[in-house]
Write a protein that holds these residues in place. Structure first.
Motif, PDB file in Angstrom:
ATOM      1  N   PHE A 235      -1.872 -10.551  11.280  1.00  0.00           N
ATOM      2  CA  PHE A 235      -1.232 -10.287  12.707  1.00  0.00           C
ATOM      3  C   PHE A 235      -0.494  -8.934  12.760  1.00  0.00           C
ATOM      4  O   PHE A 235       0.232  -8.932  13.593  1.00  0.00           O
ATOM      5  N   LYS A 236      -0.904  -7.988  11.805  1.00  0.00           N
ATOM      6  CA  LYS A 236      -0.230  -6.837  11.924  1.00  0.00           C
ATOM      7  C   LYS A 236      -0.809  -5.714  12.679  1.00  0.00           C
ATOM      8  O   LYS A 236      -0.904  -4.717  12.080  1.00  0.00           O
ATOM      9  N   TYR A 237      -1.598  -6.072  13.683  1.00  0.00           N
ATOM     10  CA  TYR A 237      -2.552  -4.991  14.330  1.00  0.00           C
ATOM     11  C   TYR A 237      -2.350  -4.990  15.746  1.00  0.00           C
ATOM     12  O   TYR A 237      -1.956  -6.027  16.495  1.00  0.00           O
ATOM     13  N   ASP A 238      -2.698  -3.871  16.457  1.00  0.00           N
ATOM     14  CA  ASP A 238      -2.180  -3.787  17.844  1.00  0.00           C
ATOM     15  C   ASP A 238      -3.828  -3.328  18.251  1.00  0.00           C
ATOM     16  O   ASP A 238      -4.527  -2.568  17.710  1.00  0.00           O
ATOM     17  N   ILE A 239      -3.907  -3.844  19.656  1.00  0.00           N
ATOM     18  CA  ILE A 239      -5.142  -3.018  20.350  1.00  0.00           C
ATOM     19  C   ILE A 239      -4.664  -2.434  21.289  1.00  0.00           C
ATOM     20  O   ILE A 239      -3.734  -2.770  22.169  1.00  0.00           O
ATOM     21  N   VAL A 240      -5.225  -0.974  21.558  1.00  0.00           N
ATOM     22  CA  VAL A 240      -4.805  -0.239  22.530  1.00  0.00           C
ATOM     23  C   VAL A 240      -5.795  -0.173  23.498  1.00  0.00           C
ATOM     24  O   VAL A 240      -6.853   0.182  23.236  1.00  0.00           O
TER      25      VAL A 240
ATOM     26  N   LEU B 156      -4.765 -11.215  14.842  1.00  0.00           N
ATOM     27  CA  LEU B 156      -5.853 -11.186  13.860  1.00  0.00           C
ATOM     28  C   LEU B 156      -5.470 -11.241  12.440  1.00  0.00           C
ATOM     29  O   LEU B 156      -4.445 -10.611  12.137  1.00  0.00           O
ATOM     30  N   ARG B 157      -6.206 -12.006  11.709  1.00  0.00           N
ATOM     31  CA  ARG B 157      -6.018 -12.192  10.206  1.00  0.00           C
ATOM     32  C   ARG B 157      -6.590 -11.009   9.525  1.00  0.00           C
ATOM     33  O   ARG B 157      -7.330 -10.474  10.186  1.00  0.00           O
ATOM     34  N   GLU B 158      -5.934 -10.810   8.449  1.00  0.00           N
ATOM     35  CA  GLU B 158      -6.403  -9.559   7.540  1.00  0.00           C
ATOM     36  C   GLU B 158      -8.029  -9.741   7.349  1.00  0.00           C
ATOM     37  O   GLU B 158      -8.803  -8.701   7.256  1.00  0.00           O
ATOM     38  N   SER B 159      -8.318 -10.894   6.892  1.00  0.00           N
ATOM     39  CA  SER B 159      -9.789 -11.323   6.630  1.00  0.00           C
ATOM     40  C   SER B 159     -10.826 -10.993   7.770  1.00  0.00           C
ATOM     41  O   SER B 159     -11.786 -10.682   7.268  1.00  0.00           O
ATOM     42  N   SER B 160     -10.211 -10.616   9.075  1.00  0.00           N
ATOM     43  CA  SER B 160     -11.077 -10.233  10.206  1.00  0.00           C
ATOM     44  C   SER B 160     -11.224  -8.990  10.263  1.00  0.00           C
ATOM     45  O   SER B 160     -12.039  -8.537  11.082  1.00  0.00           O
ATOM     46  N   ILE B 161     -10.610  -8.206   9.560  1.00  0.00           N
ATOM     47  CA  ILE B 161     -10.495  -6.601   9.896  1.00  0.00           C
ATOM     48  C   ILE B 161     -11.605  -6.004   9.142  1.00  0.00           C
ATOM     49  O   ILE B 161     -11.538  -6.074   7.563  1.00  0.00           O
ATOM     50  N   CYS B 162     -12.450  -5.338   9.452  1.00  0.00           N
ATOM     51  CA  CYS B 162     -13.403  -4.516   8.920  1.00  0.00           C
ATOM     52  C   CYS B 162     -12.660  -3.122   8.107  1.00  0.00           C
ATOM     53  O   CYS B 162     -12.081  -2.345   8.901  1.00  0.00           O
ATOM     54  N   LYS B 163     -12.863  -3.297   6.780  1.00  0.00           N
ATOM     55  CA  LYS B 163     -12.068  -2.043   6.195  1.00  0.00           C
ATOM     56  C   LYS B 163     -13.246  -0.758   5.765  1.00  0.00           C
ATOM     57  O   LYS B 163     -12.781   0.288   5.834  1.00  0.00           O
TER      58      LYS B 163
ATOM     59  N   VAL C 185     -19.150  -4.517  13.946  1.00  0.00           N
ATOM     60  CA  VAL C 185     -17.974  -4.604  14.689  1.00  0.00           C
ATOM     61  C   VAL C 185     -16.731  -4.358  13.938  1.00  0.00           C
ATOM     62  O   VAL C 185     -16.924  -4.706  12.667  1.00  0.00           O
ATOM     63  N   ALA C 186     -15.501  -3.902  14.780  1.00  0.00           N
ATOM     64  CA  ALA C 186     -14.450  -3.624  14.122  1.00  0.00           C
ATOM     65  C   ALA C 186     -13.512  -4.767  13.468  1.00  0.00           C
ATOM     66  O   ALA C 186     -12.769  -4.454  12.643  1.00  0.00           O
ATOM     67  N   PHE C 187     -13.829  -5.908  14.168  1.00  0.00           N
ATOM     68  CA  PHE C 187     -13.121  -7.248  13.404  1.00  0.00           C
ATOM     69  C   PHE C 187     -14.132  -8.094  13.649  1.00  0.00           C
ATOM     70  O   PHE C 187     -15.145  -8.347  14.854  1.00  0.00           O
ATOM     71  N   GLY C 188     -13.923  -9.369  13.009  1.00  0.00           N
ATOM     72  CA  GLY C 188     -14.763 -10.517  13.294  1.00  0.00           C
ATOM     73  C   GLY C 188     -16.079 -10.232  12.473  1.00  0.00           C
ATOM     74  O   GLY C 188     -16.205  -9.445  11.730  1.00  0.00           O
TER      75      GLY C 188
ATOM     76  N   ARG D 143     -32.855 -17.831  21.120  1.00  0.00           N
ATOM     77  CA  ARG D 143     -32.704 -16.600  22.281  1.00  0.00           C
ATOM     78  C   ARG D 143     -31.530 -15.947  22.393  1.00  0.00           C
ATOM     79  O   ARG D 143     -31.484 -15.130  23.119  1.00  0.00           O
ATOM     80  N   VAL D 144     -30.669 -16.257  21.325  1.00  0.00           N
ATOM     81  CA  VAL D 144     -29.512 -15.408  21.220  1.00  0.00           C
ATOM     82  C   VAL D 144     -29.694 -14.074  20.377  1.00  0.00           C
ATOM     83  O   VAL D 144     -30.089 -14.212  18.904  1.00  0.00           O
ATOM     84  N   ASP D 145     -29.715 -13.072  20.863  1.00  0.00           N
ATOM     85  CA  ASP D 145     -30.064 -11.778  20.190  1.00  0.00           C
ATOM     86  C   ASP D 145     -28.847 -11.304  19.270  1.00  0.00           C
ATOM     87  O   ASP D 145     -28.723 -10.652  18.377  1.00  0.00           O
ATOM     88  N   PHE D 146     -27.791 -11.626  19.890  1.00  0.00           N
ATOM     89  CA  PHE D 146     -26.362 -11.062  19.314  1.00  0.00           C
ATOM     90  C   PHE D 146     -25.347 -11.822  19.621  1.00  0.00           C
ATOM     91  O   PHE D 146     -25.076 -12.541  20.824  1.00  0.00           O
ATOM     92  N   GLY D 147     -24.494 -12.351  18.496  1.00  0.00           N
ATOM     93  CA  GLY D 147     -23.249 -13.048  18.964  1.00  0.00           C
ATOM     94  C   GLY D 147     -22.087 -12.590  17.897  1.00  0.00           C
ATOM     95  O   GLY D 147     -22.045 -12.141  16.712  1.00  0.00           O
ATOM     96  N   TRP D 148     -20.965 -12.424  18.518  1.00  0.00           N
ATOM     97  CA  TRP D 148     -19.580 -11.875  17.905  1.00  0.00           C
ATOM     98  C   TRP D 148     -18.711 -12.867  17.944  1.00  0.00           C
ATOM     99  O   TRP D 148     -17.992 -13.262  19.018  1.00  0.00           O
ATOM    100  N   VAL D 149     -18.260 -13.292  16.633  1.00  0.00           N
ATOM    101  CA  VAL D 149     -17.153 -14.367  16.723  1.00  0.00           C
ATOM    102  C   VAL D 149     -16.041 -13.488  16.049  1.00  0.00           C
ATOM    103  O   VAL D 149     -15.761 -12.990  15.089  1.00  0.00           O
ATOM    104  N   MET D 150     -15.004 -13.139  16.998  1.00  0.00           N
ATOM    105  CA  MET D 150     -14.057 -12.150  17.028  1.00  0.00           C
ATOM    106  C   MET D 150     -13.028 -12.597  15.589  1.00  0.00           C
ATOM    107  O   MET D 150     -12.401 -11.525  15.203  1.00  0.00           O
ATOM    108  N   ASP D 151     -12.870 -13.761  15.517  1.00  0.00           N
ATOM    109  CA  ASP D 151     -11.761 -13.920  14.348  1.00  0.00           C
ATOM    110  C   ASP D 151     -12.497 -14.535  13.102  1.00  0.00           C
ATOM    111  O   ASP D 151     -11.985 -15.189  12.292  1.00  0.00           O
TER     112      ASP D 151
END
Length: 732
Positions: free
Chosen positions: A47-52, A161-168, A234-237, A217-225
């Motif tokens: 939870f130490k992230y910001d979205i600008v 967002l949890r640390e585990s959700s952030i792409c490094k 994706v940058a996270f999730g 029929r789902v071509d893409f799915g993004w689970v954000m957390d």
């Protein structure tokens, strides 16, 4: 009772000038009860992230890449820009864009310095006191700000967002291979985008069957957390592709529960809510109403792009962190849709359903999320037209949202000026309930050019106190007498205003936001809680024009489906408000407003649904005629039009069969199950489906007669959904 004192807000350890007021409240005063009680902290970086979010206006977009963000920022979405057509002959077109970045919270100060601005210039200067401003000075200041090319409309949100959700690692490009699946057909294909919570991506209703072969029929799915993958697009999730989903859709000899766990859509080793594990999930039900078909129907031309919002964003129904994730999700769908169109080599139209709503906001189409949605949709259409100039009919992008369910919640109040330069005073009896473990928020909006603004607050059984030092640069916080520790703050009051150039005819506004801590903490603590009872808020202002208003909305604070969040909604407890009609009307629920009461039913519209490009959908009970559902949000009767921008609904769809049989049938979370869900959230996807059927070239059902007010239902209503017409048995 303890005495409480309003004090000027002292600066925190980091500069928070460009954070939105909700995030400042959370970062400075509310971190403990906002997050600690909701989920475990896996490590110190959670939870130490910001979205600008940057909403640029009249800027050279191509030059912003290096100057517009910190070096450690990660692009959440690609740049989207569009040139808005001038609304009047004397108004020049302006280039606007929506850009979203993910940054570590610790980079806040560096971000301001790296823009090439001093902190003094980065701040939006304002008069020292609210009473010192007038329309000319505000307009001149806005014009001067717009001329500074590097001063952009930037707002920063705290990202749960949890640390585990952030792409490094460095992000990779998304992959779409059309040759492995049934081929899409030009002119009769469509993409349905779903932004929601708890979406079972492998439900049979989102698949097609050709003999013994099953395909998603789902071509893409993004689970954000979701948990970030080593190689991520994706940058996270976590992003799921059709190849990954097909493996599970085709493994039909394995129980669906195990297949969901193999995809990590259900993971009981992770704390927090597992909405996809429940019998009913909001996202699956909504997605079925918008895009679900029997697998044997072979609707492979109706493709699905899904975005599942973070659980903590959905859990907080106030919408405090919703805006950046909503914009990122919508941009993600449009990006993937454009990729699919390019590879298929023909334009594929997009319809996005976003069945979320908030109470607050300016309700003039110019909130950050509404401007962002309008910009993203315009940018996608322009990019599609540039790529497929001979297919304008199929280069469209539409977004559908509900009117909300706050019609009878006593969460909206207003007072109107009856003459030019009239002084208007509104008294708001805000009932804050006991045993409420969630924060409460009240937004008070007025014209930006309002003068002589004064605010008083009286706590339950306390004296009325004027907030004398409240201005655009300094907030006020409420402490117990003798305390100055931020951990002892029980309330915060701030003033902010809409920035940037408004479309022609739109009234810019400013806002007083009052936030208070829970009346009961969810864990043992010595920190003070807010007193329950009636908080009396009094606002006085001189409004420049007759018909202008001081308006107030209480933000939502209820329990979303699938979550255990014991919030107790606050409301306006005005003795003049009548909940029921008199004996001559048999004591039924009263559906009209009393002109002598400041609390209004009309005007309690979804605060994100007044944008120019959004289709707003109400809910009705029926058939045979469409009578408005009792809860369906409604536009303000007296001010609908260009000057106010609180739009009427475009149409309505069934959200209840009757008062006895509430809700609309749709798929449960698991394949083959049926569930019932009501609210305008289930009306919106029916309109999305209606639009998609037209783009697929399928017969459209006839609309039905509207028997309720157009402020709630619009001028047309869709027929009953197919579930009620015999294709599935009603289990009730």
């Amino acid at each position: 009772m303890s005495q409480f004192i309003w004090n000027a807000e002292t600066p925190g350890g980091k500069d928070l000038d460009d954070f939105d007021p909700y995030s400042v409240w959370s970062l400075r005063y509310a971190a403990d009860f906002d997050f600690a009680a909701m989920a475990e902290k896996d490590n110190k970086d959670d939870f130490k992230y910001d979205i600008v979010v940057y909403a640029d206006a009249q800027t050279e977009v191509e030059k912003l890449d290096e100057n517009g963000r910190s070096k450690k920022a990660i692009d959440v979405v690609k740049e989207r820009s569009t040139t808005r057509t001038a609304d009047t002959p004397n108004e020049s077109p302006q280039t606007v864009s929506t850009r979203i970045f993910l940054e570590p919270t610790s980079e806040t100060e560096a971000t301001i310095e790296e823009t090439g601005l001093t902190k003094e210039n980065a701040r939006r200067k304002a008069p020292a006191n609210l009473g010192d401003q007038d329309a000319k000075s505000v307009d001149a200041q806005e014009k001067k700000e717009q001329q500074r090319k590097k001063v952009r409309d930037k707002i920063r949100y705290r990202a749960p967002l949890r640390e585990s959700s952030i792409c490094k690692a460095k992000l990779t490009d998304p992959n779409y291979v059309s040759g492995n699946y049934p081929k899409l057909k030009p002119g009769c294909s469509a993409i349905i985008g779903i932004v929601d919570d708890g979406i079972n991506l492998i439900n049979d209703r989102f698949s097609c069957q050709h003999g013994a072969h099953w395909h998603s029929r789902v071509d893409f799915g993004w689970v954000m957390d979701g948990k970030a993958q080593p190689k991520s697009t994706v940058a996270f999730g976590r992003e799921y592709t059709r190849d990954q989903l097909d493996l599970q859709v085709q493994a039909r000899d394995i129980p669906e529960r195990d297949r969901l766990m193999a995809l990590d859509l259900v993971n009981f080793a992770r704390t927090g809510q597992q909405t996809v594990s429940r019998m009913l999930s909001h996202g699956t039900h909504v997605a079925d109403l918008a895009a679900g078909f029997d697998p044997q129907d072979n609707r492979e031309n109706a493709r699905i792009l899904a975005v599942q919002l973070p659980a903590l964003v959905t859990m907080d129904t106030s919408g405090a962190w919703l805006a950046p994730f909503a914009l990122a999700g919508i941009s993600y769908i449009l990006d993937r849709a454009f990729l699919m169109s390019k590879i298929e080599d023909f334009a594929i139209p997009v319809v996005i359903n976003f069945s979320y709503g908030i109470s607050g906001g300016p309700h003039n189409g110019q909130s950050v999320v509404e401007r962002g949605i309008d910009t993203l949709l315009r940018a996608h259409e322009e990019r599609m037209l540039d790529t497929f100039p001979n297919q304008p009919r199929f280069c469209t992008a539409e977004l559908v949202m509900p009117t909300g369910n706050r019609f009878l919640d006593r969460a909206h109040a207003e007072k109107c000026a009856d003459a030019k330069n009239a002084e208007v005073t509104i008294d708001l009896p805000w009932r804050v309930q006991p045993s409420d473990v969630t924060a409460n928020f009240l937004e008070i909006w007025m014209p930006r050019a309002a003068k002589n603004v004064k605010v008083w607050v009286a706590l339950p059984d306390g004296p009325k106190v004027q907030l004398k030092d409240l201005n655009f640069q300094t907030g006020l916080v409420l402490h117990p007498d003798g305390q100055t520790n931020p951990n002892c703050v029980i309330a915060r009051a701030t003033i902010d205003r809409q920035r940037g150039r408004m479309p022609s005819g739109t009234q810019p506004k400013k806002r007083v936001l009052l936030a208070i801590v829970p009346t009961q903490l969810p864990y043992p603590s010595t920190r003070p809680v807010a007193p329950s009872g009636i908080w009396t808020i009094t606002v006085t202002a001189k409004l420049p024009e007759a018909g202008q208003k001081i308006e107030a909305w209480i933000q939502r604070d209820d329990e979303p489906i699938g979550y255990k969040r014991p919030g107790r909604p606050s409301y306006f407890d005005d003795p003049d408000y009548r909940r029921f009609d008199g004996p001559d009307q048999q004591g039924d629920v009263k559906l009209t407003d009393d002109p002598n009461c400041v609390v209004k039913r009309y005007g309690a519209l979804n605060g994100m649904a007044t944008g120019q490009k959004t289709r707003i959908i109400g809910g009705y009970m029926g058939p045979p005629a469409a009578h408005a559902a009792l809860y369906a949000g409604a536009a303000d009767k007296s001010t609908n039009g260009a000057n106010h921008r609180m739009r009427y609904p475009c149409a309505s769809a069934q959200s209840d069969t009757s008062r006895v049989l509430s809700g609309t049938l749709g798929s449960g979370t698991r394949s083959g199950s049926v569930s019932v869900l009501n609210g305008t959230s289930v009306a919106a996807p029916q309109m999305a489906r209606y639009l998609v059927l037209g783009k697929l070239g399928l017969p459209l059902p006839q609309t039905v007669q509207v028997a309720g007010p157009v402020e709630q239902l619009g001028t047309q209503a869709l027929p009953q959904p197919a579930w009620h017409r015999g294709t599935r048995r009603d289990p009730r």
